[in-house]
Motif scaffolding. Structure first.
Motif, PDB file in Angstrom:
ATOM      1  N   ALA B 399      68.219 -13.035 -30.407  1.00  0.00           N
ATOM      2  CA  ALA B 399      68.417 -13.607 -31.897  1.00  0.00           C
ATOM      3  C   ALA B 399      67.213 -14.911 -31.786  1.00  0.00           C
ATOM      4  N   PHE B 400      66.833 -14.905 -30.112  1.00  0.00           N
ATOM      5  CA  PHE B 400      65.448 -16.137 -30.341  1.00  0.00           C
ATOM      6  C   PHE B 400      64.798 -15.947 -30.500  1.00  0.00           C
ATOM      7  N   ALA B 401      63.884 -14.560 -29.891  1.00  0.00           N
ATOM      8  CA  ALA B 401      62.770 -14.094 -30.533  1.00  0.00           C
ATOM      9  C   ALA B 401      63.055 -13.972 -31.614  1.00  0.00           C
ATOM     10  N   THR B 402      63.904 -13.732 -31.819  1.00  0.00           N
ATOM     11  CA  THR B 402      63.150 -13.363 -33.812  1.00  0.00           C
ATOM     12  C   THR B 402      63.594 -14.883 -34.749  1.00  0.00           C
ATOM     13  N   LEU B 403      63.832 -15.966 -34.215  1.00  0.00           N
ATOM     14  CA  LEU B 403      63.817 -16.785 -34.288  1.00  0.00           C
ATOM     15  C   LEU B 403      62.094 -16.931 -34.096  1.00  0.00           C
ATOM     16  N   GLY B 404      61.826 -17.304 -33.200  1.00  0.00           N
ATOM     17  CA  GLY B 404      60.547 -18.100 -32.582  1.00  0.00           C
ATOM     18  C   GLY B 404      59.689 -16.922 -34.127  1.00  0.00           C
ATOM     19  N   ALA B 405      59.235 -16.088 -33.521  1.00  0.00           N
ATOM     20  CA  ALA B 405      58.368 -15.248 -34.201  1.00  0.00           C
ATOM     21  C   ALA B 405      58.643 -15.264 -35.840  1.00  0.00           C
ATOM     22  N   TYR B 406      59.755 -15.255 -36.523  1.00  0.00           N
ATOM     23  CA  TYR B 406      59.793 -15.227 -37.533  1.00  0.00           C
ATOM     24  C   TYR B 406      59.188 -17.332 -38.135  1.00  0.00           C
ATOM     25  N   SER B 407      59.933 -18.274 -37.661  1.00  0.00           N
ATOM     26  CA  SER B 407      59.659 -19.111 -37.676  1.00  0.00           C
ATOM     27  C   SER B 407      58.536 -19.929 -37.947  1.00  0.00           C
ATOM     28  N   LEU B 408      57.340 -18.670 -36.849  1.00  0.00           N
ATOM     29  CA  LEU B 408      56.373 -18.876 -36.919  1.00  0.00           C
ATOM     30  C   LEU B 408      54.800 -19.438 -38.018  1.00  0.00           C
ATOM     31  N   LEU B 418      56.693  -7.956 -34.438  1.00  0.00           N
ATOM     32  CA  LEU B 418      56.981  -7.752 -33.586  1.00  0.00           C
ATOM     33  C   LEU B 418      57.512  -6.891 -32.592  1.00  0.00           C
ATOM     34  N   TRP B 419      58.614  -6.557 -33.677  1.00  0.00           N
ATOM     35  CA  TRP B 419      59.131  -4.972 -32.968  1.00  0.00           C
ATOM     36  C   TRP B 419      58.180  -3.669 -32.836  1.00  0.00           C
ATOM     37  N   LEU B 420      57.194  -3.664 -33.191  1.00  0.00           N
ATOM     38  CA  LEU B 420      55.962  -2.973 -32.868  1.00  0.00           C
ATOM     39  C   LEU B 420      55.303  -3.238 -31.599  1.00  0.00           C
ATOM     40  N   ILE B 421      54.720  -4.668 -31.077  1.00  0.00           N
ATOM     41  CA  ILE B 421      54.780  -4.827 -29.865  1.00  0.00           C
ATOM     42  C   ILE B 421      55.486  -4.378 -29.412  1.00  0.00           C
ATOM     43  N   GLY B 422      57.034  -5.313 -29.334  1.00  0.00           N
ATOM     44  CA  GLY B 422      57.983  -4.818 -28.414  1.00  0.00           C
ATOM     45  C   GLY B 422      58.118  -3.111 -28.114  1.00  0.00           C
ATOM     46  N   ILE B 423      57.895  -3.071 -29.203  1.00  0.00           N
ATOM     47  CA  ILE B 423      57.555  -1.405 -28.737  1.00  0.00           C
ATOM     48  C   ILE B 423      56.649  -0.662 -27.457  1.00  0.00           C
ATOM     49  N   GLY B 424      55.900  -1.166 -28.168  1.00  0.00           N
ATOM     50  CA  GLY B 424      54.852  -0.483 -26.972  1.00  0.00           C
ATOM     51  C   GLY B 424      55.001  -1.457 -25.906  1.00  0.00           C
ATOM     52  N   GLY B 425      55.584  -3.123 -25.109  1.00  0.00           N
ATOM     53  CA  GLY B 425      55.963  -3.479 -24.414  1.00  0.00           C
ATOM     54  C   GLY B 425      56.830  -2.150 -23.394  1.00  0.00           C
ATOM     55  N   PHE B 426      58.026  -1.970 -24.133  1.00  0.00           N
ATOM     56  CA  PHE B 426      59.069  -0.983 -23.487  1.00  0.00           C
ATOM     57  C   PHE B 426      58.389   0.776 -23.151  1.00  0.00           C
ATOM     58  N   GLY B 427      57.105   0.619 -24.191  1.00  0.00           N
ATOM     59  CA  GLY B 427      56.425   1.704 -23.027  1.00  0.00           C
ATOM     60  C   GLY B 427      55.164   1.861 -22.330  1.00  0.00           C
ATOM     61  N   MET B 428      54.860   0.402 -22.185  1.00  0.00           N
ATOM     62  CA  MET B 428      54.186   0.200 -20.761  1.00  0.00           C
ATOM     63  C   MET B 428      55.251  -0.314 -19.762  1.00  0.00           C
ATOM     64  N   ARG B 429      56.605  -0.844 -20.295  1.00  0.00           N
ATOM     65  CA  ARG B 429      57.496  -0.349 -18.877  1.00  0.00           C
ATOM     66  C   ARG B 429      57.957   0.377 -18.333  1.00  0.00           C
ATOM     67  N   LEU B 430      58.107   1.796 -19.323  1.00  0.00           N
ATOM     68  CA  LEU B 430      58.034   2.349 -18.321  1.00  0.00           C
ATOM     69  C   LEU B 430      56.664   3.453 -18.122  1.00  0.00           C
ATOM     70  N   LEU B 431      55.594   2.961 -18.550  1.00  0.00           N
ATOM     71  CA  LEU B 431      54.964   3.615 -17.422  1.00  0.00           C
ATOM     72  C   LEU B 431      54.360   2.568 -16.001  1.00  0.00           C
ATOM     73  N   ASN B 432      55.018   1.765 -16.038  1.00  0.00           N
ATOM     74  CA  ASN B 432      54.838   0.798 -14.948  1.00  0.00           C
ATOM     75  C   ASN B 432      53.463  -0.503 -14.824  1.00  0.00           C
ATOM     76  N   VAL B 433      53.039  -0.479 -16.466  1.00  0.00           N
ATOM     77  CA  VAL B 433      52.186  -1.104 -16.801  1.00  0.00           C
ATOM     78  C   VAL B 433      52.309  -2.630 -16.821  1.00  0.00           C
ATOM     79  N   PRO B 434      51.280  -3.336 -16.316  1.00  0.00           N
ATOM     80  CA  PRO B 434      51.686  -4.988 -15.978  1.00  0.00           C
ATOM     81  C   PRO B 434      51.328  -5.689 -16.698  1.00  0.00           C
ATOM     82  N   VAL B 435      52.420  -6.484 -17.891  1.00  0.00           N
ATOM     83  CA  VAL B 435      52.619  -7.221 -19.033  1.00  0.00           C
ATOM     84  C   VAL B 435      51.271  -8.426 -18.983  1.00  0.00           C
ATOM     85  N   ALA B 436      51.610  -8.992 -17.932  1.00  0.00           N
ATOM     86  CA  ALA B 436      50.173 -10.342 -18.392  1.00  0.00           C
ATOM     87  C   ALA B 436      48.598  -9.976 -18.291  1.00  0.00           C
ATOM     88  N   PRO B 437      48.376  -9.260 -17.602  1.00  0.00           N
ATOM     89  CA  PRO B 437      46.771  -8.725 -18.044  1.00  0.00           C
ATOM     90  C   PRO B 437      46.470  -8.591 -19.481  1.00  0.00           C
TER      91      PRO B 437
END
Lengths: 160, 497
Positions: B399-408, B418-437
């Motif tokens: 709820a707060f994530a969508t609030l933040g993104a929408y209100s920009l 936001l979802w597309l990047i979120g799906i990408g983030g899910f894929g990165m988690r599966l493959l153990n790709v770090p997010v910070a870089p």
């Protein structure tokens, strides 16, 4: 499928995505205006560096996956169904956001996500979702001055 | 020295104003709460709160963000100790012996040594920052565009090489971030890059969308796919809540050593909190009278790394404020917050906006005191937060994530991104790709390009500004260090193979 194979496929897929991005970036930016007198480096130079980096990285990922240099213990079990339910909740929220308004759309999002995480108490989930989205609506619109959509319910019945 | 104390004193007059004290209190409370909640780290929280920058004045916002950052460091130890699930990478080491202590019924003592150690380390490290930051600023005045470019390349490489074991995966994350950073109008020539005719993309992809998408949406999707396979057991606090005399005598030296390890490493461009916490653990084990207790609930192994973790947080803030250089995901998002106000941290900020900089630094001292008060007597209350059921926790996060993104920008395109990047983030988690870089790439990428082009504009296209050590010794050495970080491990591995 063996988990090493899955991870290999994942690495290959990531490599393929990077490679496609490299081509995309290169094709999209190579036609940009060449450097002028003032700027020695044009707007295409940095993107081309990035495209090169993407391509090199893709090659490294391919090499790593094909040489079997991925360790299987990094692959954890997971279910796709709950994850898709969460996504469905997000799509639902977007579809309803401008018509039904923030409070209704986000209440449904909350309840859908709760369902995806195994909750069976739908009425309670809806209630908590409602309280949360109503509170955030009030907080952000009235106190912080944002403009979350209020939707037709509020517009029809509250603002006269 | 005198001047610094004077500025710090002015900072205290800013941060002791009742309204700013209130923001500091709000910050540390939110920070502790989210630190305690499993699955939410400081970077996500600051990202979710970025929309408030539209309503708050900068000083208040940064006093709050500073409080959140410190608070999350305190709170993070709670999940490590009682749940064995570290909320962020700096708390991984704490989980080893902290959780072992909780299993033995010494959870309260583990929490206490973590909280007091965090206070000691946070205060000493903030004091160090007070004096190191101005020194770093005067050093940074020597920097031209070529040097800043070198510094940013160094940050890219170290964030990538230090986080995660696999270099190719870390680089992939960085490259994705750099690519996302290219989208939008090139601000020197006005050329539209990678916008594909979508008008909403002309301004570029907002960092908030990427951060919230990767951290909140990606993480929620991942947790949804995993919740059936994970079992968590909370260990209740019982028995005496206070540390015994022996606990104190075994804790105070590790606190000080942890601080001494954490601050300097955290403040390096290669910083972060992983290396200092691991290093502190190793040092304590070597110095301990009973090293055989390590791994089975040695209090030194909680005291040292927790102190190192908090000290490194102050360390990370030093190059952020003095150079505008983020060395962790949270710092990168705080940099994005500065950019939302049109502010650029660095020497100029110290010059033009001393109220803001010193007010924020002074509020960190105050925040530390608040945190000690919040965490010692109230540890038992915070622990209750661990009982929030996952369905509601993630429902709220989304709820707060969508609030933040929408209100920009109040548009739906941002939600879809936001979802597309979120799906990408899910894929990165599966493959153990770090997010910070990726986050560091999208924020520093455009800045690195600007400095790169400015450097070449000044040299009139002469590339030697990046390799001639006679004319640009600083820039060249930064680039050489970056290359070494990247190549030395590869060479070592090839030799071994």
């Amino acid at each position: 499928m063996h988990s090493t194979t899955k991870l290999q496929i994942g690495n290959l897929a990531l490599g393929a995505i990077l490679f496609l991005l490299a081509v995309l970036v290169a094709v999209e930016t190579v036609s940009l205006t060449p450097p002028t007198q003032q700027a020695t480096v044009g707007p295409a130079f940095f993107p081309l560096l990035v495209a090169l980096g993407l391509a090199a990285n893709a090659a490294a990922l391919f090499w790593q996956a094909l040489r079997g240099r991925v360790s299987a213990d990094q692959w954890l079990k997971h279910d796709m169904a709950p994850m898709l339910i969460v996504l469905a909740g997000l799509v639902l929220q977007m579809a309803l956001l401008t018509t039904a308004g923030w409070i209704v759309a986000t209440t449904l999002l909350f309840a859908t996500v709760a369902r995806a995480f195994g909750s069976r108490r739908i009425v309670l989930d809806l209630l908590i979702g409602f309280l949360l989205s109503a509170a955030s609506f009030y907080m952000f619109n009235e106190v912080l001055g944002l403009s979350l959509p209020q939707g037709w319910i509020v517009e029809t019945f509250m603002n006269d | 020295m005198m001047e610094t104390l004077q500025l710090l004193f002015q900072g205290f007059t800013v941060s002791l104003a009742p309204i700013n004290l209130l923001w500091a209190a709000v910050g540390v409370t939110i920070g502790t709460a989210i630190g305690v909640l499993p699955g939410i780290g400081p970077s996500l929280t600051v990202a979710l709160l970025l929309p408030v920058t539209s309503a708050l004045e900068p000083t208040a916002a940064f006093i709050m963000f500073g409080g959140i950052y410190y608070g999350a460091m305190y709170g993070g130890s709670t999940t490590s100790i009682l749940l064995n699930t570290p909320g962020e990478s700096g708390a991984i080491v704490t989980a080893i012996d902290g959780h072992a202590m909780a299993r033995k019924g010494r959870g309260a003592q583990a929490l206490a040594t973590a909280a007091i150690g965090s206070f000691v380390a946070g205060t000493i490290a903030t004091l160090a920052m007070t004096f190191v930051a101005p020194a770093m600023v005067s050093f940074a005045l020597l920097f031209g565009p070529a040097e800043y470019f070198g510094l940013m390349v160094l940050a890219f490489v170290t964030v990538t090489a230090v986080l995660g074991e696999n270099l190719a995966l870390g680089m992939a994350s960085l490259m994705l971030g750099l690519t996302l950073g290219l989208v939008g109008i090139d601000n020197q020539t006005g050329a539209a890059r990678l916008t594909f005719g979508i008008p909403e993309l002309l301004d570029g992809i907002d960092v908030v969308i990427v951060a919230v998408g990767l951290f909140a949406i990606g993480e929620a999707l991942y947790q949804a796919s995993r919740y059936r396979h994970e079992k968590e057991e909370i260990y209740a606090l019982k028995g005496s809540l206070w540390m015994s005399r022996e606990d104190w005598s075994r804790s105070w030296k590790p606190w000080l050593r942890g601080t001494a390890i954490g601050y300097p490493i955290g403040s390096l461009p290669a910083g972060g909190s992983e290396i200092p916490t691991f290093l502190s653990y190793v040092v304590e084990k070597r110095l301990a009278k009973k090293p055989e207790e390590f791994g089975h609930g040695a209090i030194e192994a909680v005291a040292g790394p927790e102190a190192a973790n908090n000290a490194s947080a102050a360390g990370v803030l030093t190059p952020l404020l003095a150079l505008g250089l983020p060395t962790s995901a949270t710092a990168a998002i705080m940099l994005a917050a500065f950019q939302q106000y049109g502010l650029q941290p660095g020497p100029l900020l110290f010059e033009n906006d001393p109220q803001l900089v010193w007010g924020m630094i002074a509020s960190l001292y105050i925040g530390n005191v608040f945190l000690l008060l919040l965490n010692l007597p109230m540890a038992g209350i915070w622990v209750k937060l661990l009982l929030v059921p996952k369905p509601w926790l993630y429902g709220g996060i989304l709820a707060f994530a969508t609030l933040g993104a929408y209100s920009l920008n109040n548009n739906i395109v941002d939600l879809v991104l936001l979802w597309l990047i979120g799906i990408g983030g899910f894929g990165m988690r599966l493959l153990n790709v770090p997010v910070a870089p990726c986050i560091v790439g999208i924020i520093l990428g455009p800045m690195a390009e600007q400095h790169f082009r400015r450097a070449l504009a000044i040299s009139q296209g002469d590339l030697s500004v990046f390799y001639n050590p006679m004319t640009h010794p600083l820039a060249v050495s930064l680039l050489v260090i970056a290359a070494a970080f990247l190549l030395v491990p590869v060479v070592l591995r090839l030799r071994r193979a």
